[in-house]
Design a protein around this motif. Structure first.
Motif, PDB file in Angstrom:
ATOM      1  N   GLN B 116       0.846  -1.205   0.000  1.00 42.93           N
ATOM      2  CA  GLN B 116       0.000   0.000   0.000  1.00 42.93           C
ATOM      3  C   GLN B 116       0.872   1.242   0.000  1.00 42.93           C
ATOM      4  OE1 GLN B 116      -3.401  -0.236  -0.311  1.00 42.93           O
ATOM      5  NE2 GLN B 116      -3.120   1.927  -0.779  1.00 42.93           N
ATOM      6  N   ARG B 117       1.991   1.141   0.727  1.00 42.77           N
ATOM      7  CA  ARG B 117       2.937   2.269   0.745  1.00 42.77           C
ATOM      8  C   ARG B 117       3.453   2.537  -0.672  1.00 42.77           C
ATOM      9  NH1 ARG B 117       5.793   0.841   4.910  1.00 42.77           N
ATOM     10  NH2 ARG B 117       4.838   2.333   6.318  1.00 42.77           N
ATOM     11  N   ALA B 118       3.711   1.467  -1.390  1.00 42.25           N
ATOM     12  CA  ALA B 118       4.197   1.614  -2.772  1.00 42.25           C
ATOM     13  C   ALA B 118       3.125   2.263  -3.648  1.00 42.25           C
ATOM     14  CB  ALA B 118       4.577   0.251  -3.339  1.00 42.25           C
ATOM     15  N   PHE B 119       1.875   1.876  -3.457  1.00 39.38           N
ATOM     16  CA  PHE B 119       0.789   2.495  -4.240  1.00 39.38           C
ATOM     17  C   PHE B 119       0.652   3.979  -3.907  1.00 39.38           C
ATOM     18  CE2 PHE B 119      -2.061  -1.388  -5.419  1.00 39.38           C
ATOM     19  CZ  PHE B 119      -1.059  -1.814  -6.273  1.00 39.38           C
ATOM     20  N   ASP B 120       0.717   4.263  -2.603  1.00 40.70           N
ATOM     21  CA  ASP B 120       0.622   5.675  -2.185  1.00 40.70           C
ATOM     22  C   ASP B 120       1.786   6.477  -2.751  1.00 40.70           C
ATOM     23  OD1 ASP B 120      -1.564   4.833  -0.842  1.00 40.70           O
ATOM     24  OD2 ASP B 120      -0.678   4.950   1.171  1.00 40.70           O
ATOM     25  N   MET B 186       9.430  -0.572  -7.481  1.00 40.71           N
ATOM     26  CA  MET B 186       9.172  -0.469  -6.037  1.00 40.71           C
ATOM     27  C   MET B 186       9.011  -1.873  -5.486  1.00 40.71           C
ATOM     28  SD  MET B 186       6.601   2.661  -5.580  1.00 40.71           S
ATOM     29  CE  MET B 186       6.640   4.047  -6.690  1.00 40.71           C
ATOM     30  N   SER B 187       9.926  -2.226  -4.639  1.00 49.95           N
ATOM     31  CA  SER B 187       9.904  -3.586  -4.113  1.00 49.95           C
ATOM     32  C   SER B 187      10.630  -3.618  -2.781  1.00 49.95           C
ATOM     33  CB  SER B 187      10.584  -4.524  -5.114  1.00 49.95           C
ATOM     34  OG  SER B 187      10.743  -5.797  -4.573  1.00 49.95           O
ATOM     35  N   VAL B 213      13.296   1.631  -5.860  1.00 50.72           N
ATOM     36  CA  VAL B 213      12.820   2.174  -4.584  1.00 50.72           C
ATOM     37  C   VAL B 213      12.724   1.000  -3.615  1.00 50.72           C
ATOM     38  CG1 VAL B 213      11.016   3.452  -3.425  1.00 50.72           C
ATOM     39  CG2 VAL B 213      11.555   3.949  -5.806  1.00 50.72           C
ATOM     40  N   SER B 214      13.631   0.996  -2.684  1.00 46.65           N
ATOM     41  CA  SER B 214      13.674  -0.128  -1.745  1.00 46.65           C
ATOM     42  C   SER B 214      12.698   0.116  -0.601  1.00 46.65           C
ATOM     43  CB  SER B 214      15.094  -0.291  -1.196  1.00 46.65           C
ATOM     44  OG  SER B 214      15.088  -1.281  -0.205  1.00 46.65           O
ATOM     45  N   LEU B 215      11.765  -0.814  -0.452  1.00 49.98           N
ATOM     46  CA  LEU B 215      10.793  -0.728   0.638  1.00 49.98           C
ATOM     47  C   LEU B 215      11.091  -1.792   1.688  1.00 49.98           C
ATOM     48  CD1 LEU B 215       7.648  -0.182  -1.602  1.00 49.98           C
ATOM     49  CD2 LEU B 215       8.843   1.542  -0.287  1.00 49.98           C
TER      50      LEU B 215
END
Lengths: 297, 655
Positions: B116-120, B186-187, B213-215
């Motif tokens: 969800q953070r990646a979607f936001d 984003m992963s 983008v490292s999550l």
């Protein structure tokens, strides 16, 4: 002849001959007065002169009118009892003129000639002195018609000269005056006010009734403008580059202080100080002077 | 870092500066020279004041120029970026965003799932990009990049292969690929995502700026249950893993419908594994659900399913030289991949039909000699399913017997022959084209050499060689059995060093897992990965039901994908009822993260950054110095302009 006294100094400047100019001005001025301040009450007949429209009809010689059907006025000769000096500033600063008007010097010369003519006409003795750094031409007061010619010649030959030293010139004149009388100073008074007042005080000391005609160009009175000015001093050639606002502000302030000092001093010394602008018609200037000094003329 | 502008075309408005300059010059009045009566009233102050006013006018003009330039700069929208963000400044940039939707992205950190953070984050980035830039996000259903439209999407994880190759291909095939492309990945880079990306880049790189983008969670930890075994009719045994944090008194329950057992507590050390036995009266076969009642960040792996009738056990038959295959059988035993089933080593000459019928997996390791008996036995094996691993000989003569044996099942097979290499080849491991190697750790394989190998292997390649040849392949035969072929013998040989190295056991493990997961009967499959459709081409239509008993709609394809973990029941008239246990991929539970290796020469313009970093590197919309500073400068300039204007037009001495 056209009444030249009613026209502007610009138009009057077209008349090159100072004698004619002065004559026109004086006659025009006199003709406009309701009551002649200078032809008094002497019993000795002098001459007739034509009646000018606007004059009081009481002065018409009705007998002469009945004979000739011409309206004339009788003039009587007063006794000369006044010795007047006209002290004319011919310093370089008097050359200034803005636009196509008469320079202060030309205006002052015309005023001087006119006043001289009035005095001669009254059979008063009038003399002329001119100065810049020091007292220059000096014609002792006389009431003869030839004096008028001398005065006019001196005025016509006069050229604006050097820096002003008003006080020294006045004092030099004061030293030479040994009789009660009148002194008319015609100048732009661009000198140290203290020195000028010192000179005037000296004149008063020698029992002179002093009239100061402070001749200024309209530009010197308002000093309005835009942009910037490169000002070059007519007397010493010094140059300054100033913007209009600053120049106006400093000139206004300086002039105010200068005027205040002179007016205050003249009031104390009971000296008539008349500020005359070179765009002012001559007759207006003369009338103001004559009105104030009616008892002398 | 360099300063860029989103709308540099606004700088055309700098022409206004020339207008302001002209206005000032026109307004500047000429100097009038006057020969004046007296300068006695003009003191030195007047000159100084004039100079001050001139200076003020000059400052006023400069201030106005700066003011207009600042306003124009504001419209041009400045931002600071690194080299890898060069394309962001281009109004024609095409930004492709791929969000990892694997189950590990369900990891909850600071009350928000990483997915969800990646979607936001996608929404935030979209809001920060130039209006003229095109933004595309990867759609798993369309398997293509589609134009970004809606915000506030809800994250939903997708089990199975990430299909990164498809993502890359979709990007390359996209019509906007040539227009200043920027790929944002984003992963959390849970293994093996990073390895897969490196591998893809090594094969066929992208001509795009790439921003990873490292999550990855800050302090990752997770508990998971897996490997459930039914122990007779009394109990089930389950493994619990604790990654990154010790599990203390974790409660595990078994639920059958709405009825559950008493929770069994267990403690597992950090990064350890524990097994617990849950007593369970297994009188009739049921679908059971095992639950680990722990509030850990990743919840999907706290549940697993089992069909209580399922007792996974497979016998393995190893045929070939018995001496050579002894090591092989020992390794299989050690792996335990057969669930405790028997591992029988037999010579090709003395194998019996009983041996073959009883075995679910048959490994035929270079028979070396013609085996007519084996050939006959194999031909007679008519049972559905079953699996074979066939390893071809290193000797050219022996290949003839191999060919003879195989052509009974594969009539289309060509003559096998050896390829003797001038330079030894290396196996490409992991070969991302194959599910066999899914999750296989990247190894330095230069020491693994193959001098000669047999070709041409039938079926689909499972592992390539560095010279382009095929080391392993797989196919189904006409009887429905699944085969794996190896181009070299299994075990120590002269032609390869593979089996003398540490990769021996892992490779064997993978082969057995792969072949076993393809079994047709009760089996375990990984969610999201394709499996053979068990009800396809039956005499009568078959059905598959999920854990709740609802029929699953299946596409009419040879392979199907189970997206949701659980127990699925397969019902067809011509086969016994069987169950498929669909489990989540255990790799998703491991807290092993590895970002792409940018030190390699694979990437030209790539950068790895965090979630906050990418926002700070793109335009700051509501925060940041670059947002406020120009406004502050403009405000100050306006104040200064008013002040100067006042001073210039007043008679005060000012400044």
């Amino acid at each position: 002849m056209k009444n030249l006294s009613l026209i502007s100094p610009q138009d009057a400047a077209q008349i090159k001959n100072l004698s004619i100019r002065a004559k026109c001005i004086v006659e025009g001025t006199m003709a406009g007065l309701h009551k002649s301040p200078y032809h008094g009450f002497s019993a000795e007949f002098l001459e007739y002169r034509p009646y000018f429209q606007g004059e009081s009809t009481r002065r018409i010689d009705w007998r002469k009118f009945a004979k000739t059907e011409r309206a004339v006025v009788r003039l009587f000769e007063d006794e000369t009892n006044l010795s007047a000096h006209i002290l004319l500033d011919k310093s370089a600063s008097m050359q200034f003129n803005s636009g196509d008007a008469l320079s202060k010097f030309e205006y002052a010369k015309t005023l001087a000639a006119s006043i001289c003519r009035i005095f001669i006409a009254q059979r008063d003795a009038v003399g002329l002195a001119m100065f810049d750094q020091a007292l220059g031409v000096l014609l002792p007061p006389k009431s003869t018609n030839i004096q008028m010619e001398h005065v006019l010649k001196a005025l016509e030959n006069a050229q604006a000269g050097d820096t002003t030293c008003c006080a020294a010139a006045i004092e030099s004149l004061a030293v030479k005056i040994n009789k009660r009388g009148m002194t008319i100073v015609i100048s732009d008074l661009f000198d140290d006010p203290g020195e000028i007042i010192r000179g005037l005080r000296h004149l008063k000391f020698v029992k002179q009734d002093v009239i100061v005609l402070w001749v200024l160009d309209p530009f010197e009175r308002s000093f309005r403008g835009e942009g910037s000015y490169r000002l070059s001093d007519l007397e010493n050639g010094r140059e300054l580059l100033l913007d209009a606002d600053t120049a106006q502000r400093f000139f206004s302030d300086g002039m105010k202080k200068h005027t205040d000092a002179l007016v205050h001093a003249c009031r104390e010394l009971k000296i008539d100080l008349e500020m005359v602008s070179t765009d002012e018609p001559f007759h207006q200037a003369l009338l103001r002077i004559l009105e104030k000094r009616r008892h002398h003329f | 870092m360099p300063l860029h502008f989103y709308n540099p075309e606004f700088f055309l408005a700098l022409a206004f500066l020339a207008g302001i300059l002209a206005l000032h010059l026109l307004k500047k009045s000429k100097t009038v020279t006057i020969r004046f009566s007296s300068l006695r009233f003009f003191t030195t102050d007047s000159v100084q004041r004039t100079q001050r006013r001139k200076l003020r006018k000059l400052l006023l003009m400069i201030t106005r120029l700066l003011l207009v330039a600042c306003i124009i700069a504001m419209f041009a929208r400045p931002f600071i970026s690194s080299k890898s963000f060069n394309n962001f400044q281009n109004p024609n940039a095409s930004v492709f965003i791929w969000v990892d939707q694997s189950p590990s992205m369900e990891y909850i950190e600071k009350s928000l799932a990483n997915g969800q953070r990646a979607f936001d984050l996608t929404d935030s980035i979209a809001a920060r990009l130039p209006l003229s830039a095109k933004i595309f996000n990867y759609d798993y259903e369309a398997e293509d990049f589609v134009e970004y439209r809606s915000a506030n999407r809800q994250f939903r994880s997708v089990h199975g292969d990430l299909k990164l190759e498809k993502v890359f291909n979709a990007l390359k095939a996209h019509k906007r690929y040539s227009s200043y492309p920027v790929l944002i990945v984003m992963s959390d880079f849970q293994e093996p995502t990073g390895v897969q990306i490196d591998s893809l880049m090594s094969k066929n790189g992208l001509k795009a700026d790439i921003i990873f983008v490292s999550l990855k969670p800050e302090s990752p930890w997770n508990y998971a249950i897996s490997n459930v075994d039914v122990i007779g009719r009394e109990a089930v045994e389950v493994s619990t893993e604790a990654s990154g944090k010790k599990l203390v008194n974790g409660k595990v329950r078994l639920l059958t419908g709405n009825i559950g057992t008493a929770p069994v507590k267990m403690t597992v050390d950090e990064n350890g594994t524990g097994r617990v036995v849950i007593p369970f009266s297994n009188r009739e076969n049921k679908i059971c659900k095992l639950v680990l009642d722990e509030k850990d960040p990743l919840q999907f792996d706290n549940v697993t399913y089992i069909y209580s009738g399922q007792q996974k056990r497979s016998d393995i038959l190893v045929l070939g030289n018995t001496d050579e295959n002894f090591v092989l059988s020992a390794a299989i035993h050690a792996l335990g991949e057969n669930g405790g089933g028997a591992v029988t080593v037999k010579s090709c000459l003395d194998v019996t039909s009983s041996n073959i019928d009883r075995s679910s997996v048959i490994i035929i390791n270079h028979p070396s000699v013609p085996c007519p008996g084996l050939e006959k036995l194999l031909s007679s094996r008519n049972k559905n399913g079953g699996s074979f691993i066939y390893c071809l000989s290193e000797d050219s003569l022996d290949l003839i017997s191999d060919y003879s044996l195989l052509r009974k099942r594969f009539p289309e097979i060509g003559m096998l022959k050896h390829s003797l290499l001038a330079q030894p080849a290396n196996p490409v491991l992991p070969d991302i084209n194959s599910g066999l190697w899914y999750g296989f750790p990247e190894k330095k394989l230069s020491q693994l050499t193959i001098a000669s190998y047999a070709k041409v292997l039938p079926g689909i390649p499972l592992c390539h060689l560095s010279d382009g040849g095929v080391l392993f392949s797989t196919t189904d035969d006409k009887l429905g059995a699944r085969w794996i072929f190896s181009a070299i013998p299994l075990g120590v040989s002269n032609v390869s060093t593979i089996w003398q190295s540490a990769v021996f056991v892992p490779v064997l493990d993978r082969m057995l897992k792969f072949i076993d997961s393809r079994g047709a009967s009760d089996r375990i499959v990984i969610a999201g990965y394709p499996v053979k459709n068990p009800v396809l081409s039956r005499k009568e239509k078959g059905f598959i039901y999920d854990s709740d008993g609802k029929p699953v709609v299946l596409p009419d394809r040879p392979e199907i994908v189970f997206q949701t973990p659980g127990i699925y029941k397969v019902v067809a008239s011509d086969i016994p009822v069987s169950f498929i246990n669909v489990l989540p991929d255990s790799m998703e539970s491991k807290m092993n993260f590895r970002t792409p290796n940018l030190s390699k020469t694979l990437y030209n313009d790539a950068v790895i950054c965090g979630a906050g970093e990418i926002l700070s590197l793109t335009r700051q919309k509501s925060t940041g110095v670059l947002y406020y500073l120009p406004w502050i400068i403009i405000g100050l300039l306006i104040l200064f302009e008013v002040f100067l204007w006042e001073r210039v037009n007043s008679n005060g001495d000012g400044i």
